[in-house]
Design a protein around this motif. Structure first.
Motif, PDB file in Angstrom:
ATOM      1  N   GLN A 281       4.267   1.901  -2.323  1.00 18.17           N
ATOM      2  CA  GLN A 281       4.481   2.541  -3.619  1.00 18.17           C
ATOM      3  C   GLN A 281       3.800   1.768  -4.741  1.00 18.17           C
ATOM      4  O   GLN A 281       3.847   0.535  -4.796  1.00 18.17           O
ATOM      5  CB  GLN A 281       5.977   2.644  -3.899  1.00 18.17           C
ATOM      6  CG  GLN A 281       6.332   3.283  -5.239  1.00 18.17           C
ATOM      7  CD  GLN A 281       7.812   3.481  -5.390  1.00 18.17           C
ATOM      8  OE1 GLN A 281       8.419   4.267  -4.654  1.00 18.17           O
ATOM      9  NE2 GLN A 281       8.426   2.774  -6.336  1.00 18.17           N
TER      10      GLN A 281
ATOM     11  N   PRO B 252       3.626   0.071  -8.043  1.00 13.87           N
ATOM     12  CA  PRO B 252       4.653  -0.471  -8.945  1.00 13.87           C
ATOM     13  C   PRO B 252       4.631   0.160 -10.329  1.00 13.87           C
ATOM     14  O   PRO B 252       5.652   0.160 -11.024  1.00 13.87           O
ATOM     15  CB  PRO B 252       4.292  -1.960  -9.024  1.00 13.87           C
ATOM     16  CG  PRO B 252       3.488  -2.234  -7.799  1.00 13.87           C
ATOM     17  CD  PRO B 252       2.729  -0.981  -7.525  1.00 13.87           C
TER      18      PRO B 252
ATOM     19  N   THR C   7       7.167   4.301   0.810  1.00 13.93           N
ATOM     20  CA  THR C   7       8.050   3.293   0.234  1.00 13.93           C
ATOM     21  C   THR C   7       7.372   1.931   0.171  1.00 13.93           C
ATOM     22  O   THR C   7       7.369   1.280  -0.882  1.00 13.93           O
ATOM     23  CB  THR C   7       9.342   3.177   1.071  1.00 13.93           C
ATOM     24  OG1 THR C   7       9.997   4.449   1.092  1.00 13.93           O
ATOM     25  CG2 THR C   7      10.277   2.139   0.498  1.00 13.93           C
TER      26      THR C   7
ATOM     27  N   ASN D  79       3.763   3.412 -10.870  1.00 16.93           N
ATOM     28  CA  ASN D  79       3.990   4.864 -10.795  1.00 16.93           C
ATOM     29  C   ASN D  79       4.688   5.174  -9.477  1.00 16.93           C
ATOM     30  O   ASN D  79       4.053   5.221  -8.420  1.00 16.93           O
ATOM     31  CB  ASN D  79       2.664   5.620 -10.889  1.00 16.93           C
ATOM     32  CG  ASN D  79       2.853   7.131 -10.942  1.00 16.93           C
ATOM     33  OD1 ASN D  79       3.927   7.645 -10.643  1.00 16.93           O
ATOM     34  ND2 ASN D  79       1.798   7.849 -11.313  1.00 16.93           N
ATOM     35  N   SER D  80       5.982   5.401  -9.530  1.00 16.20           N
ATOM     36  CA  SER D  80       6.781   5.582  -8.319  1.00 16.20           C
ATOM     37  C   SER D  80       6.447   6.862  -7.562  1.00 16.20           C
ATOM     38  O   SER D  80       6.900   7.046  -6.432  1.00 16.20           O
ATOM     39  CB  SER D  80       8.267   5.560  -8.658  1.00 16.20           C
ATOM     40  OG  SER D  80       8.594   6.620  -9.547  1.00 16.20           O
TER      41      SER D  80
END
Length: 267
Positions: A84, A86, A81, A88-89
């Motif tokens: 991550q 930004p 989390t 590509n989640s």
């Protein structure tokens, strides 16, 4: 000149004479490099305006009070989390290399990413216990092989190019991250030096100017870390990460992301 004109002239002459020697008050300005933050009137209210050891002590109290700890196993999901990508989640962004890699590839094999302790855990021998060993403010996702090359080295400029991490360099006792990670590293290290002061069962971590610290609770090189903090200001990625750790995990912030000028104010 008429009588009326001579009267007005004498009046202005008297006023001018009275003003001779008076100095107008200087305009005040904010200290060079000072920033403001949304938390200044709440979270940081007892630190704003201080410098030196007073500022460090106030920040220690702020960032160590009412904090939550997580287990080392829980760090895996937390990093998915906090780190991550930004763009590509499904991925995380890796420290030192900048590579975007699948969140699913966490582990210990070549091609995986693992949990990098920016303040090397051997510098103070705190291991992976809940506390400094699991503090998300200095734990980052990193390529397994690049993480191994960094090892427990101090930070400094110079060395040979690091395979798999373009722009990073290393020698026998130090590691230099790529330019866009330099400030991140500096602010993580200095957060640890303020957060852990030896009063909660963990070692007193301090930044110094050495690159041969071994297993003592010190990490360097502070003179270079200060330069990196100036060279690479906090990014949107760092700021988002700080917010997530504060709101969703530990309940504390890295003050040097919110106020990078506090590095110079303390050190």
């Amino acid at each position: 000149m008429s009588v009326a004109q001579r009267g007005r002239w004498k009046t202005w002459a008297a006023i001018s004479a009275a003003l001779v020697g008076l100095t107008l008050p200087a305009l005040t300005a904010a200290p060079a490099g000072a920033t403001t933050n949304a938390y200044d009137s709440t979270y940081y209210k007892n630190a704003v305006g201080k410098t030196g050891t007073s500022l460090k002590s106030s920040l220690h109290t702020i960032i160590s009070s009412d904090t939550r700890k997580i287990s080392y196993d829980a760090v895996w999901n937390a990093l998915k989390t906090t780190d991550q990508d930004p763009a590509n989640s499904a991925n995380v962004l890796l420290l030192y290399s900048g590579t975007s890699r699948s969140k699913a590839l966490n582990g210990g094999d070549v091609g995986d990413w693992n949990r990098e302790h920016v303040w090397a855990q051997s510098h103070g021998s705190f291991g992976t216990s809940a506390g400094p060993g699991t503090d998300l403010h200095h734990l980052r996702a990193a390529d397994v092989q690049v993480n191994s090359i960094r090892g427990n080295k101090d930070f400094d400029n110079g060395g040979s190019a690091v395979s798999g991490a373009p722009g990073s360099y290393t020698d026998s006792n130090s590691f230099e991250p790529r330019d866009s990670d330099k400030g991140d590293v500096a602010r993580m290290v200095l957060y640890m030096a303020v957060r852990y002061e030896g009063g909660d069962g963990f070692p007193d971590l301090e930044a110094n100017d050495s690159t041969t610290n071994g297993s003592v609770p010190y990490l360097g090189r502070i003179s270079v870390l200060k330069q990196w903090n100036e060279q690479d200001p906090p990014s949107a990625f760092e700021e988002r990460r700080n917010d997530i750790i504060f709101n969703s995990y530990q309940g504390n912030r890295n003050p040097f992301i919110d106020h990078p000028e506090w590095v110079e104010a303390i050190w």
